[in-house]
Write an enzyme that holds these catalytic residues in place. Structure first.
Site, PDB file in Angstrom:
ATOM      1  N   TYR A 174       0.959  -1.128   0.108  1.00 55.66           N
ATOM      2  CA  TYR A 174      -0.035  -0.056   0.074  1.00 55.66           C
ATOM      3  C   TYR A 174       0.716   1.066  -0.032  1.00 55.66           C
ATOM      4  O   TYR A 174       1.882   1.120   0.672  1.00 55.66           O
ATOM      5  CB  TYR A 174      -0.873  -0.098   1.204  1.00 55.66           C
ATOM      6  CG  TYR A 174      -1.849   1.382   1.526  1.00 55.66           C
ATOM      7  CD1 TYR A 174      -1.425   2.110   2.570  1.00 55.66           C
ATOM      8  CD2 TYR A 174      -2.926   1.412   0.585  1.00 55.66           C
ATOM      9  CE1 TYR A 174      -2.235   3.092   2.548  1.00 55.66           C
ATOM     10  CE2 TYR A 174      -3.532   2.576   0.571  1.00 55.66           C
ATOM     11  CZ  TYR A 174      -3.408   3.649   1.863  1.00 55.66           C
ATOM     12  OH  TYR A 174      -3.945   4.674   2.029  1.00 55.66           O
ATOM     13  N   ASP A 178       9.347   2.839  -1.176  1.00 53.05           N
ATOM     14  CA  ASP A 178       8.528   3.586  -0.399  1.00 53.05           C
ATOM     15  C   ASP A 178       8.706   3.189   1.224  1.00 53.05           C
ATOM     16  O   ASP A 178       8.529   2.161   1.643  1.00 53.05           O
ATOM     17  CB  ASP A 178       7.129   2.984  -0.694  1.00 53.05           C
ATOM     18  CG  ASP A 178       6.071   3.793   0.248  1.00 53.05           C
ATOM     19  OD1 ASP A 178       4.836   3.392  -0.057  1.00 53.05           O
ATOM     20  OD2 ASP A 178       6.301   4.655   1.002  1.00 53.05           O
ATOM     21  N   LYS A 209       5.236   9.623   8.123  1.00 54.59           N
ATOM     22  CA  LYS A 209       4.978   9.172   9.615  1.00 54.59           C
ATOM     23  C   LYS A 209       6.183   9.529  10.437  1.00 54.59           C
ATOM     24  O   LYS A 209       6.292  10.989  10.799  1.00 54.59           O
ATOM     25  CB  LYS A 209       5.136   7.666   9.678  1.00 54.59           C
ATOM     26  CG  LYS A 209       3.955   7.184   8.658  1.00 54.59           C
ATOM     27  CD  LYS A 209       3.911   5.704   8.735  1.00 54.59           C
ATOM     28  CE  LYS A 209       2.920   5.052   7.772  1.00 54.59           C
ATOM     29  NZ  LYS A 209       1.471   5.021   8.347  1.00 54.59           N
TER      30      LYS A 209
HETATM   31  P1  KE4 Z   1      -0.729   8.642   4.275  1.00 56.35           P
HETATM   32  O1  KE4 Z   1      -1.155   9.267   3.349  1.00 56.35           O
HETATM   33  O2  KE4 Z   1      -1.519   7.801   5.078  1.00 56.35           O
HETATM   34  O3  KE4 Z   1       0.433   9.610   5.401  1.00 56.35           O
HETATM   35  O4  KE4 Z   1       0.742   7.405   3.916  1.00 56.35           O
HETATM   36  C1  KE4 Z   1       0.329   6.472   2.856  1.00 56.35           C
HETATM   37  C2  KE4 Z   1       1.232   5.407   2.804  1.00 56.35           C
HETATM   38  C3  KE4 Z   1       2.508   5.108   1.878  1.00 56.35           C
HETATM   39  N1  KE4 Z   1       3.265   4.216   2.015  1.00 56.35           N
HETATM   40  C4  KE4 Z   1       3.114   3.137   3.039  1.00 56.35           C
HETATM   41  C5  KE4 Z   1       4.260   2.121   3.077  1.00 56.35           C
HETATM   42  C6  KE4 Z   1       2.251   3.410   4.005  1.00 56.35           C
HETATM   43  O5  KE4 Z   1       2.213   2.399   5.061  1.00 56.35           O
HETATM   44  C7  KE4 Z   1       1.308   4.365   4.000  1.00 56.35           C
HETATM   45  C8  KE4 Z   1       0.013   4.516   5.071  1.00 56.35           C
HETATM   46  N2  KE4 Z   1       0.229   3.524   6.009  1.00 56.35           N
HETATM   47  C9  KE4 Z   1      -1.196   3.316   6.788  1.00 56.35           C
HETATM   48  C10 KE4 Z   1      -1.052   1.872   7.697  1.00 56.35           C
HETATM   49  N3  KE4 Z   1      -0.838   0.797   7.084  1.00 56.35           N
HETATM   50  C11 KE4 Z   1      -1.729   4.556   7.217  1.00 56.35           C
HETATM   51  C12 KE4 Z   1      -2.952   4.428   8.249  1.00 56.35           C
HETATM   52  C13 KE4 Z   1      -4.208   5.041   7.622  1.00 56.35           C
HETATM   53  O6  KE4 Z   1      -4.413   4.780   6.381  1.00 56.35           O
HETATM   54  O7  KE4 Z   1      -4.866   5.555   8.322  1.00 56.35           O
END
Ligand code: KE4
Length: 432
Positions: free
Chosen positions: A145, A240, A268
Site C-alpha cells: 500500500y 516507499d 510518519k
Molecule cells: P499516508 O497518506 O497515510 O500518510 O501514507 C500512505 C502510505 C504510504 N506508504 C506506506 C508504506 C504506508 O504504510 C502508508 C500509510 N500506512 C497506513 C497504515 N498501514 C496508514 C494508516 C491509515 O491509512 O490511516
C-alpha cells in the site's frame, strides 16, 4: 468488563458527521467488529481513552511515534516555535534543517521535497518518475500500500498481471490501465514482465519491508531482480519508506537491503506525529521538480513550521539517543514470548519482524506475499484483538497491518503483554 460508554457516545455523534465516524478507514475497527475507541490522550507507551481506560499502545499512530507519545524534546521544540506563528506560505530555515537530517541519514537521497502525507509523497514521486523518463507505465505489488492516489488503487487484472483494474469506485479504467500489479517476492514474475514491456515502465514502487499485508520481508533474490530491471531497462526504483524510514533503521530499510533506489518516499516518523511526507533521491532526478524543473507539484502547508519542528526534534533525538538496540531487544522479546504462548495453547501463529515493526499471523506460515498472508484466520485475529483490548493492550485493528514498538516501551510492558497474550490464547483454545 471494559467501560466504553463515552467512546460509544462519541462514535454515535461522529458517524453522523464523518463517513464511518472516522477520518481514515484503517482506524474504523472494520476488520475486528465493534466501534473504534476514542482516544483522549497519550504518553510514552500508553494511550488513555475517553472512558479513562489505559492501554499499552502497539499502533503508535501507525508508525510515527517511535519515540513514544509526548516525548519531552518534541513537545519542548513545539512549545518554543508555537508563538512564532503556525504557517507563513513562505520558506523557513526549518525546512532546510529537516531536509539536511533526512539527506544525511539516507545515502541515496541528495535532495528532498516535503509534502503533507505519504500519499502525496508517493503520488508525486510517481509523477516525477514519469516526467523524468517520459514513460507511462508503473509497477506495484499486491499487498503493498502506497496511499490512496488513483494510480495506486488498483488490483491485478483478470489477465494475470498484464493489466490492472480499479479497486475503488471513482478510479477510472484509464488510470488503472497504466499500472501493472505483480506478486511481491516473485523475482521471475518481475523479470518476465520486464522482458515483455520493460522499455515502457517508468518506475517500480515497492515497500522494502512490507507493513501493509502485515509485515513481510523482501527476499534477497527479489531485491536483486529490482536492481537488475533498473540497470537493464532504465526504470526508476521508488523505495516507499513511508513506514520503514527511520523505523527499522535510522538509514531506512534500504540500508538493511543494500539497495540504492532512485527515489525514496517518507512520511510518519519524519513528522514526529505531525503531517509530513517527503520524496527525495538523486539530484539529477529531483531537479526535474518545479520550479527547478517542469514536473508540477505544490502544497499550501508543505514544509509547515510546526510539522518541520516536530520532525527535526524527532530525528535529532533518534540520532542522538539511538534507541535501535533497545527497540530490537524488546521487539524480539515480545515476538518470542507471544509465539511461545501461542504454541503452549496450540494456537497456529507465525510472525514476521524487522526491528520494531512486526506482525503475528494467525496461521502456521510462512507469510512471504499477499496470497500467503490472506490465508490467515482473520476471525481468530478479531477475537484475539478484543481479548487484548480488554486486558489493556491496543493492537492494530487488522490482521494485515504491522504493529510498532517505541523507545518508551519497557520490558515491564513487554512482560505484561506476553502474559495477556497467554490468557487470550488459553481462552481461544477453549472456545475452539
Ligand atoms: P499516508 O497518506 O497515510 O500518510 O501514507 C500512505 C502510505 C504510504 N506508504 C506506506 C508504506 C504506508 O504504510 C502508508 C500509510 N500506512 C497506513 C497504515 N498501514 C496508514 C494508516 C491509515 O491509512 O490511516
Amino acid at each position: 468488563m471494559l467501560n466504553l460508554t463515552e467512546s460509544r457516545k462519541a462514535f454515535s455523534e461522529a458517524v453522523e458527521l464523518l463517513p464511518g465516524g472516522v477520518n481514515s478507514p484503517a482506524r474504523a475497527f472494520g476488520a475486528v467488529g465493534g466501534n473504534p475507541i476514542f482516544i483522549e490522550s497519550a504518553e510514552g507507551a500508553h494511550l488513555t481513552d475517553v472512558d479513562g481506560n489505559r492501554y499499552i499502545d502497539y499502533v503508535g499512530s501507525w508508525g510515527p511515534m517511535i519515540l513514544g507519545h509526548g516525548h519531552p524534546k518534541v513537545l519542548a521544540a513545539l512549545e518554543e516555535v508555537l508563538h512564532t506563528g503556525t504557517s507563513f506560505g513562505a520558506p523557513t530555515v526549518l525546512e532546510s534543517r529537516l531536509a539536511r537530517l533526512v539527506i544525511d541519514a539516507v545515502g541515496s537521497v541528495e535532495m528532498v521535497r516535503f509534502v503533507n502525507s505519504g500519499t502525496e509523497a508517493t503520488m508525486s514521486a510517481i509523477r516525477l518518475a514519469r516526467g523524468a523518463t517520459g514513460r507511462d507505465k508503473i509497477v506495484k505489488f499486491a499487498g503493498n500500500y502506497h496511499g490512496h492516489a488513483d494510480s495506486l488503487l488498483v488490483a491485478a487484472g483478470s489477465a494475470a498481471a498484464t493489466f490492472s483494474v480499479p479497486n475503488s469506485p471513482g478510479v477510472t479504467e484509464g488510470t488503472s490501465r497504466d499500472t501493472i500489479v505483480l506478486k511481491y517476492n516473485d523475482a521471475d514474475g518481475l523479470l518476465e514482465m520486464f522482458s515483455r514491456c520493460g522499455s515502457e515502465i517508468a518506475c517500480v514502487i515497492f515497500e522494502p519491508v512490507v507493513g501493509n499485508m502485515g509485515c513481510v520481508r523482501m527476499t534477497k533474490e527479489f531485491c536483486e531482480a529490482l536492481m537488475r530491471v533498473r540497470e537493464e531497462y532504465g526504470t526508476l526504483l521508488i523505495c516507499d519508506e513511508v513506514m520503514t524510514g527511520f523505523r527499522v533503521a535510522y538509514a531506512g530499510a534500504q540500508s538493511l537491503l543494500g539497495l540504492s533506489p532512485d527515489l525514496t518516499t517518507f512520511g510518519k516518523i519524519i513528522g514526529g506525529g505531525l503531517p509530513v511526507g517527503a520524496y527525495g533521491g538523486r539530484k539529477e532526478i529531483m531537479q526535474n521538480v518545479l520550479p527547478a524543473g517542469k514536473v508540477y507539484q505544490a502544497g499550501t502547508l508543505s514544509g509547515n513550521p510546526l510539522a518541520m519542528t516536530a520532525g527535526i526534534a524527532t530525528l535529532e533525538t533518534l540520532r542522538e539517543e539511538d534507541p535501535y538496540d533497545h527497540l530490537e531487544k524488546i521487539s524480539s522479546q515480545l515476538e518470542n514470548g507471544i509465539l511461545a504462548a501461542a504454541k503452549k495453547h496450540g494456537i497456529p501463529l507465525c510472525s514476521n519482524r524487522v526491528g520494531a515493526m512486526l506482525t503475528f499471523f494467525f496461521q502456521n506460515g510462512p507469510v512471504t506475499d499477499w496470497d500467503s498472508a490472506a490465508r490467515s484466520d482473520t476471525q481468530a485475529f478479531a477475537k484475539y484483538f478484543w481479548k487484548m483490548i480488554h486486558q489493556g493492550i491496543y493492537f492494530p485493528c487488522s490482521q494485515f497491518e504491522a504493529m510498532f514498538l517505541s523507545a518508551a516501551h519497557t520490558e515491564e510492558e513487554i512482560a505484561y503483554t506476553i502474559d495477556a497474550a497467554g490468557k487470550a490464547f488459553a481462552e481461544l483454545a477453549q472456545e475452539a
